[in-house]
Enzyme design. Structure first.
Site, PDB file in Angstrom:
ATOM      1  N   ALA A 151       1.087  -0.776   0.319  1.00 23.69           N
ATOM      2  CA  ALA A 151       0.225  -0.059   0.178  1.00 23.69           C
ATOM      3  C   ALA A 151       0.602   1.227   0.150  1.00 23.69           C
ATOM      4  O   ALA A 151       0.277   2.469  -0.570  1.00 23.69           O
ATOM      5  CB  ALA A 151      -1.453  -0.244   1.283  1.00 23.69           C
ATOM      6  N   SER A 152       1.918   1.319   0.551  1.00 24.49           N
ATOM      7  CA  SER A 152       2.918   1.878   0.186  1.00 24.49           C
ATOM      8  C   SER A 152       3.809   2.399   0.262  1.00 24.49           C
ATOM      9  O   SER A 152       4.289   3.140  -0.609  1.00 24.49           O
ATOM     10  CB  SER A 152       3.457   2.376   1.998  1.00 24.49           C
ATOM     11  OG  SER A 152       4.389   0.860   2.180  1.00 24.49           O
TER      12      SER A 152
ATOM     13  N   GLY B  40       6.076  -0.057  -3.722  1.00 18.09           N
ATOM     14  CA  GLY B  40       6.530  -1.175  -4.668  1.00 18.09           C
ATOM     15  C   GLY B  40       8.011  -1.862  -4.564  1.00 18.09           C
ATOM     16  O   GLY B  40       8.556  -0.950  -4.627  1.00 18.09           O
TER      17      GLY B  40
ATOM     18  N   HIS C 240      -1.980 -13.563  -4.078  1.00 21.17           N
ATOM     19  CA  HIS C 240      -2.655 -12.197  -3.034  1.00 21.17           C
ATOM     20  C   HIS C 240      -0.465 -12.227  -1.948  1.00 21.17           C
ATOM     21  O   HIS C 240      -0.476 -12.942  -1.340  1.00 21.17           O
ATOM     22  CB  HIS C 240      -3.725 -12.345  -2.346  1.00 21.17           C
ATOM     23  CG  HIS C 240      -3.850 -11.718  -0.594  1.00 21.17           C
ATOM     24  ND1 HIS C 240      -4.413 -12.442   0.266  1.00 21.17           N
ATOM     25  CD2 HIS C 240      -3.683 -10.840  -0.536  1.00 21.17           C
ATOM     26  CE1 HIS C 240      -5.071 -11.820   0.847  1.00 21.17           C
ATOM     27  NE2 HIS C 240      -4.214 -10.144   0.080  1.00 21.17           N
ATOM     28  N   ASP C 241      -0.840 -10.676  -1.248  1.00 17.26           N
ATOM     29  CA  ASP C 241       0.504 -10.458  -0.991  1.00 17.26           C
ATOM     30  C   ASP C 241       1.002 -11.979   0.370  1.00 17.26           C
ATOM     31  O   ASP C 241       1.079 -12.308   0.533  1.00 17.26           O
ATOM     32  CB  ASP C 241       0.979  -9.364  -0.694  1.00 17.26           C
ATOM     33  CG  ASP C 241      -0.239  -8.326  -0.047  1.00 17.26           C
ATOM     34  OD1 ASP C 241      -1.029  -8.888   0.394  1.00 17.26           O
ATOM     35  OD2 ASP C 241      -0.155  -6.892   0.367  1.00 17.26           O
TER      36      ASP C 241
ATOM     37  N   ASN D 253      -7.998 -10.192   9.091  1.00 16.89           N
ATOM     38  CA  ASN D 253      -6.913  -8.518   9.002  1.00 16.89           C
ATOM     39  C   ASN D 253      -7.299  -8.112  10.190  1.00 16.89           C
ATOM     40  O   ASN D 253      -8.319  -7.514  10.116  1.00 16.89           O
ATOM     41  CB  ASN D 253      -7.796  -8.309   7.459  1.00 16.89           C
ATOM     42  CG  ASN D 253      -8.327  -9.482   5.675  1.00 16.89           C
ATOM     43  OD1 ASN D 253      -7.309  -9.174   5.208  1.00 16.89           O
ATOM     44  ND2 ASN D 253      -9.306  -9.976   5.669  1.00 16.89           N
TER      45      ASN D 253
END
Length: 487
Positions: free
Chosen positions: A12-13, A15, A233-234, A292
């Site tokens: 999300a922050s 890559g 999916h990570d 989550n």
């Protein structure tokens, strides 16, 4: 045998493009490109910048291929978010960010179509309004003209793969985050789609991890590298790298924290539903049974707040100032909705403290300590839910990902849970991505061999409970703060 593969790991922050250099049962990782991943605000809505993300993928490929002969690449990202493709193959708009508030209230709307209980029984997914199902219903209700133009829905890694290859497929692990899959068959639940008014044709063909999707399009003037559907999916990639072949608990710790275990079959029981635990697809038809939770997002936002004030604290400095502060002065529910959106995190924490009649933290060290202690308690609380739902005890928690670098957090988790913590690998997601590519190429025979290999080649650190009693004494206070007791 020598073999080089390229892993793109999108968080999300940030890559990253990481080359995995395999040489006779040794694996070396080399980061060849890193870039910041920022939200893009358009007309009051938060988006992901698709053009920017693709541009950085191409830069990463170019940098990697200038140095190495790359056999294949794979992309993993966060779940639930998607791009909408029209009949001509055009992306209709940049994907909307899961932190956008457009889906608020969508769960209430959905209950007119299907009960929460029935939805959980069908999908086994944790009910969260950021899930793909709720996002698509929001598009249908608020943007009907846009919705009519949809030919295919592509989740983030599948969207990037499509832009690279022209192939539209949906990988199983990322698709299991949509709340639109059958957790037993690992297929799309077309009956559910029809019940809630989503046309079935907009969802692409499902493929398993290890599928060779295609090659990079010639128009990019890059080597014709194979693109493989890894566990996209990570978290699925991260769990693939857990260095254990025993029954294990894991915390995949980054911006989000995914707390869970790996099972042969899903658990869709009343307990699991009450705890709001999710069943998602993992490598080789396994189920990731997890929850989550908000992770290091609050720490990151608090750090950004101080940076905006001209106070740039390193994580080493944060650890030092946190260790010097008195423990347990204030606790927060890290999953409280106020903490999910960006903004003045200091003020949000202080307001929470006032509303719950606790000591209000003032200094940076006090505020960071509040977050770290509260995260450790959240992990304890969630592991107890999982243990109860599974009906099995565990003695070790495996922390993988960026959070495993924090000795402060790892020790707090050991103290809070009373269990041994195995921290590492740090590059869990990238390693899982690379391992899947090596499995596809036949370099590694199976997941059992892969995990035994990871034990040998990856550095892990062990933490043991040191203040178990002190943390146990505070846990009842934390439970009361959440206003609920474990069933």
């Amino acid at each position: 045998m020598n073999l080089n593969v390229l892993a793109f790991d999108f968080g999300a922050s940030s890559g990253r493009a990481i080359v995995g250099k395999y040489d006779d049962h040794q694996l070396e990782l080399e980061e060849v490109h890193r870039f910041e991943n920022k939200m893009l605000e358009k007309n009051g809505t938060l988006h992901w910048n698709t053009e920017y993300l693709l541009e950085n993928i191409l830069v990463g490929i170019k940098k990697a291929t200038q140095k190495y002969d790359i056999k294949s690449l794979g992309i993993d990202t966060w779940g639930v978010d998607f791009g909408l493709i029209d009949a001509s193959g055009k992306l209709l708009d940049d994907p909307v960010h899961y932190r956008d508030e457009r889906t608020k209230g969508s769960l209430k709307y959905l209950e007119n179509l299907i009960s929460k209980e029935a939805l959980y029984q069908r999908t086994g997914n944790q009910l969260m309004e950021i899930n793909t199902l709720f996002q698509l219903l929001t598009v249908k209700n608020k943007q009907p003209e846009l919705f009519k133009k949809i030919d295919k829905v592509l989740l983030m890694p599948d969207l990037m793969n499509y832009l690279l290859t022209g192939e539209k497929k949906a990988e199983q692990s990322i698709s299991s985050t949509t709340q639109l899959m059958n957790p037993y068959t690992k297929k799309w639940d077309t009956e559910l789609m029809e019940q809630v008014g989503l046309p079935t044709h907009i969802f692409p063909e499902l493929v398993k991890e290890g599928n060779v999707l295609g090659v990079i399009k010639e128009e990019f003037n890059l080597p014709q590298i194979e693109v493989i559907n890894v566990c996209e999916h990570d978290t699925a990639s991260a769990v693939l790298s857990v260095p254990s072949n025993q029954n294990f608990l894991f915390i995949s710790c980054g911006t989000w924290s995914l707390v869970g275990t790996e099972l042969a079959e899903p658990i869709i029981s009343k307990k699991a539903e009450n705890y709001n635990l999710t069943n998602e697809s993992g490598n080789n038809e396994t189920t990731r049974f997890l929850k989550n939770c908000t992770g290091l997002w609050i720490v990151q936002e608090l750090k950004r707040y101080y940076e905006a004030q001209g106070e740039n604290y390193s994580y080493e400095e944060i650890t030092d100032m946190t260790n010097k502060k008195m423990p347990f002065k204030c606790l927060i529910d890290t999953d409280d909705p106020r903490f999910t959106s960006p903004g003045n995190m200091k003020q949000k924490i202080q307001n929470y403290a006032r509303e719950t009649n606790q000591v209000v933290p003032e200094t940076p060290g006090e505020l960071f300590r509040v977050v770290y202690e509260s995260l450790a308690f959240k992990y304890k609380y969630t592991t107890l839910e999982i243990i109860d739902a599974v009906g099995q005890e565990f003695d070790t928690v495996n922390i993988v990902g960026g959070g495993s670098k924090s000795s402060l957090l790892c020790q707090m988790v050991a103290d809070a849970t009373g269990m041994r913590v195995c921290a590492g690998p740090v590059e869990a997601t990238a390693i899982g991505n690379i391992i899947q590519q090596l499995l596809t190429h036949g370099v590694v025979e199976n997941i059992y061999e892969a995990r035994e290999w990871i034990k040998k080649i990856c550095q892990v650190t062990y933490y043991y409970p040191e203040r178990k009693v002190e943390w146990e004494d505070q846990f009842s206070r934390y439970q009361k703060l959440l206003n609920k007791q474990l069933r």
